[in-house]
Scaffold this active site. Structure first.
Site, PDB file in Angstrom:
ATOM      1  N   TYR A  40     -54.776  -4.149  29.991  1.00 24.29           N
ATOM      2  CA  TYR A  40     -53.385  -4.306  29.580  1.00 24.29           C
ATOM      3  C   TYR A  40     -52.751  -5.498  30.288  1.00 24.29           C
ATOM      4  O   TYR A  40     -52.132  -6.366  29.668  1.00 24.29           O
ATOM      5  CB  TYR A  40     -52.603  -3.028  29.891  1.00 24.29           C
ATOM      6  CG  TYR A  40     -51.104  -3.172  29.780  1.00 24.29           C
ATOM      7  CD1 TYR A  40     -50.473  -3.232  28.542  1.00 24.29           C
ATOM      8  CD2 TYR A  40     -50.312  -3.239  30.934  1.00 24.29           C
ATOM      9  CE1 TYR A  40     -49.095  -3.375  28.443  1.00 24.29           C
ATOM     10  CE2 TYR A  40     -48.935  -3.375  30.843  1.00 24.29           C
ATOM     11  CZ  TYR A  40     -48.330  -3.444  29.602  1.00 24.29           C
ATOM     12  OH  TYR A  40     -46.970  -3.591  29.515  1.00 24.29           O
ATOM     13  N   GLY A  72     -41.445  -3.537  17.725  1.00 26.22           N
ATOM     14  CA  GLY A  72     -41.466  -2.390  18.626  1.00 26.22           C
ATOM     15  C   GLY A  72     -40.122  -1.692  18.693  1.00 26.22           C
ATOM     16  O   GLY A  72     -39.784  -1.068  19.708  1.00 26.22           O
ATOM     17  N   ASP A 123     -46.976  -6.015  10.913  1.00 23.97           N
ATOM     18  CA  ASP A 123     -47.873  -5.707  12.023  1.00 23.97           C
ATOM     19  C   ASP A 123     -48.192  -6.997  12.763  1.00 23.97           C
ATOM     20  O   ASP A 123     -48.396  -8.043  12.131  1.00 23.97           O
ATOM     21  CB  ASP A 123     -49.165  -5.061  11.503  1.00 23.97           C
ATOM     22  CG  ASP A 123     -49.978  -4.418  12.603  1.00 23.97           C
ATOM     23  OD1 ASP A 123     -50.488  -5.156  13.469  1.00 23.97           O
ATOM     24  OD2 ASP A 123     -50.107  -3.181  12.612  1.00 23.97           O
ATOM     25  N   ALA A 183     -46.222  -3.435  21.560  1.00 21.39           N
ATOM     26  CA  ALA A 183     -47.390  -3.544  22.429  1.00 21.39           C
ATOM     27  C   ALA A 183     -48.124  -2.212  22.472  1.00 21.39           C
ATOM     28  O   ALA A 183     -47.556  -1.165  22.163  1.00 21.39           O
ATOM     29  CB  ALA A 183     -46.979  -3.936  23.843  1.00 21.39           C
ATOM     30  N   GLN A 184     -49.386  -2.278  22.865  1.00 17.23           N
ATOM     31  CA  GLN A 184     -50.088  -1.089  23.350  1.00 17.23           C
ATOM     32  C   GLN A 184     -49.750  -1.088  24.834  1.00 17.23           C
ATOM     33  O   GLN A 184     -50.325  -1.837  25.612  1.00 17.23           O
ATOM     34  CB  GLN A 184     -51.587  -1.209  23.105  1.00 17.23           C
ATOM     35  CG  GLN A 184     -52.384   0.073  23.355  1.00 17.23           C
ATOM     36  CD  GLN A 184     -52.268   0.638  24.761  1.00 17.23           C
ATOM     37  OE1 GLN A 184     -51.493   1.577  25.005  1.00 17.23           O
ATOM     38  NE2 GLN A 184     -52.998   0.068  25.708  1.00 17.23           N
ATOM     39  N   SER A 185     -48.787  -0.267  25.225  1.00 16.89           N
ATOM     40  CA  SER A 185     -48.185  -0.422  26.546  1.00 16.89           C
ATOM     41  C   SER A 185     -48.636   0.604  27.581  1.00 16.89           C
ATOM     42  O   SER A 185     -48.107   0.608  28.699  1.00 16.89           O
ATOM     43  CB  SER A 185     -46.655  -0.368  26.422  1.00 16.89           C
ATOM     44  OG  SER A 185     -46.247   0.826  25.787  1.00 16.89           O
ATOM     45  N   LEU A 235     -41.182  -6.733  21.502  1.00 13.50           N
ATOM     46  CA  LEU A 235     -41.363  -5.564  22.368  1.00 13.50           C
ATOM     47  C   LEU A 235     -42.538  -4.706  21.924  1.00 13.50           C
ATOM     48  O   LEU A 235     -42.848  -3.699  22.559  1.00 13.50           O
ATOM     49  CB  LEU A 235     -40.077  -4.721  22.377  1.00 13.50           C
ATOM     50  CG  LEU A 235     -38.768  -5.472  22.656  1.00 13.50           C
ATOM     51  CD1 LEU A 235     -37.607  -4.481  22.751  1.00 13.50           C
ATOM     52  CD2 LEU A 235     -38.861  -6.308  23.915  1.00 13.50           C
ATOM     53  N   THR A 239     -44.689  -8.076  32.004  1.00 12.72           N
ATOM     54  CA  THR A 239     -44.768  -6.840  32.773  1.00 12.72           C
ATOM     55  C   THR A 239     -45.129  -7.097  34.223  1.00 12.72           C
ATOM     56  O   THR A 239     -45.805  -8.083  34.553  1.00 12.72           O
ATOM     57  CB  THR A 239     -45.825  -5.908  32.167  1.00 12.72           C
ATOM     58  OG1 THR A 239     -46.086  -4.807  33.051  1.00 12.72           O
ATOM     59  CG2 THR A 239     -47.141  -6.631  31.943  1.00 12.72           C
ATOM     60  N   LYS A 285     -51.522  -9.019  28.638  1.00  8.71           N
ATOM     61  CA  LYS A 285     -50.127  -9.419  28.800  1.00  8.71           C
ATOM     62  C   LYS A 285     -50.016 -10.791  29.478  1.00  8.71           C
ATOM     63  O   LYS A 285     -49.057 -11.536  29.231  1.00  8.71           O
ATOM     64  CB  LYS A 285     -49.375  -8.366  29.613  1.00  8.71           C
ATOM     65  CG  LYS A 285     -48.899  -7.173  28.803  1.00  8.71           C
ATOM     66  CD  LYS A 285     -47.774  -7.574  27.863  1.00  8.71           C
ATOM     67  CE  LYS A 285     -47.084  -6.383  27.243  1.00  8.71           C
ATOM     68  NZ  LYS A 285     -45.919  -6.769  26.432  1.00  8.71           N
ATOM     69  N   GLN A 318     -39.101   2.943  23.267  1.00  6.54           N
ATOM     70  CA  GLN A 318     -38.027   3.129  24.238  1.00  6.54           C
ATOM     71  C   GLN A 318     -37.130   1.892  24.321  1.00  6.54           C
ATOM     72  O   GLN A 318     -35.919   1.954  24.084  1.00  6.54           O
ATOM     73  CB  GLN A 318     -38.618   3.422  25.618  1.00  6.54           C
ATOM     74  CG  GLN A 318     -37.586   3.370  26.746  1.00  6.54           C
ATOM     75  CD  GLN A 318     -38.190   3.442  28.129  1.00  6.54           C
ATOM     76  OE1 GLN A 318     -38.150   4.470  28.768  1.00  6.54           O
ATOM     77  NE2 GLN A 318     -38.755   2.333  28.613  1.00  6.54           N
ATOM     78  N   GLU A 351     -47.257  -5.537  35.729  1.00  6.85           N
ATOM     79  CA  GLU A 351     -48.701  -5.372  35.849  1.00  6.85           C
ATOM     80  C   GLU A 351     -49.416  -6.722  35.941  1.00  6.85           C
ATOM     81  O   GLU A 351     -50.599  -6.774  36.277  1.00  6.85           O
ATOM     82  CB  GLU A 351     -49.244  -4.567  34.666  1.00  6.85           C
ATOM     83  CG  GLU A 351     -48.831  -3.101  34.656  1.00  6.85           C
ATOM     84  CD  GLU A 351     -49.508  -2.270  35.734  1.00  6.85           C
ATOM     85  OE1 GLU A 351     -50.649  -2.597  36.108  1.00  6.85           O
ATOM     86  OE2 GLU A 351     -48.903  -1.295  36.206  1.00  6.85           O
TER      87      GLU A 351
END
Length: 339
Positions: free
Chosen positions: A147, A8, A56, A80-82, A78, A123, A151, A12, A125
């Protein structure tokens, strides 16, 4: 000189972490997915300083190959489908990347480079809708999205590999962290990028979902420092990384428009709420029910006491400064785009 592998890396967090590790003298390797039109995103300015390896998280042989090439002392996962919203429309894909992808990578490390220290990006979340107070490392999980659920698997499988195979594997439970490099699908960057378009007369109105939702926001540059600090410890442990403050989406929006010279105030309730610029009398913010999630997390706020005590971590960028930086960046970028 240490070697680090970052999955990743074009995102960001990956870009800020790559900059941090390069400044510390690391050899930095980045895992990237091949596309028909290659774009290195947030690390375009670093492509001559890092070694990119095609791979991948869903393809374990490619991960083994990346580990053999990089021979990492540290691995930062890092990738992820975030985007939480997307996880409701693409739950299978989200699970393949955010849950099984972690397992693929841990297995590759265990069989190829078992002495590498491993960091898993968890996360806030994970806490979901169960808590309305400060969340720390002992707070029970209650994810409210595919998500968050994916996670949670990634988080626990990291701990399981540490306990089962004596690997240095830890997870950082990072609360919301934003920056000028945030993807425009995320609400904070959506606000500041759309604001720039409104300021330049190209868009009339910003449409948002649940603006009463509250989040604990910090700057990504501060948060990647915590990732590195976790892997410098003698013992692998989990740490909550957060500012300890909570602000609503409404507050973020008001602050952003204020920095751009507007006097924004809100009227109405629920989906009928509107944001009006007092100077012009125009409606510049509307609520769109399509942006509401099937299961919402109303409030998230973290307690980073353990990280501050054990890691000596601190967050230096305040909420106000975070918003100011994002607004300033998008206003300047938009001007460059149209000239």
């Amino acid at each position: 000189m240490k070697n680090a592998l970052i999955t990743g890396i074009t995102g960001q967090d990956g870009s800020f972490l790559a900059e941090l590790l390069l400044s510390k003298g690391y050899n930095v390797y980045g895992l990237y997915r091949r596309k028909s039109k290659q774009d290195y995103g947030n690390i375009n300015h670093l492509v001559n300083k890092v070694t990119m390896i095609e791979g991948d998280l869903t393809d374990q042989p490619s991960l083994i190959n990346a580990l053999k090439i990089s021979q990492p002392d540290e691995v930062y996962n890092l990738a992820a489908q975030s985007f939480v919203g997307t996880s409701f429309t693409q739950p299978v894909y989200t699970t393949e990347i955010d849950a099984l992808g972690v397992l693929h990578l841990l297995e590759a490390i265990r069989n190829t480079k078992p002495d590498a220290k491993f960091y898993q990006a968890s996360t806030s979340e994970l806490f979901g809708g169960l808590n309305d107070g400060l969340c720390n490392e002992n707070t029970p999980f209650y994810p409210r999205s595919p998500y968050g659920i994916a996670k949670q698997f990634g988080h626990w499988i990291t701990i399981n590999y540490r306990e089962s195979y004596n690997m240095f594997a830890c997870a950082g439970i990072l609360f919301n962290h934003e920056s000028e490099r945030r993807g425009k699908e995320f609400v904070t960057r959506k606000i500041t990028s759309t604001l720039a378009a409104i300021k330049n007369g190209d868009v009339d109105c910003l449409e948002l979902g649940n603006i009463s939702a509250k989040r604990d926001w910090g700057h990504a540059e501060d948060y990647v420092k915590a990732m590195w600090m976790m892997l410098q410890q003698d013992k692998a442990e989990e740490f909550v990384i957060a500012s300890g403050e909570t602000h609503s989406v409404r507050e973020f929006t008001q602050k952003a428009f204020e920095y751009a010279g507007y006097d924004l105030h809100f009227e109405g309730e629920g989906i009928n709420e509107i944001g009006i610029d007092a100077k012009s009398g125009k409606v510049i913010v509307r609520i769109n029910s399509e942006f509401y999630r099937p299961a919402e997390v109303d409030i998230l706020i973290g307690d980073a006491s353990k990280a501050k005590e054990r890691l000596l971590w601190s967050h230096d960028v305040s909420f106000d400064e975070l918003v100011r930086r994002m607004v300033s960046h998008d206003l300047a970028s938009y001007k460059q785009l149209i000239t």
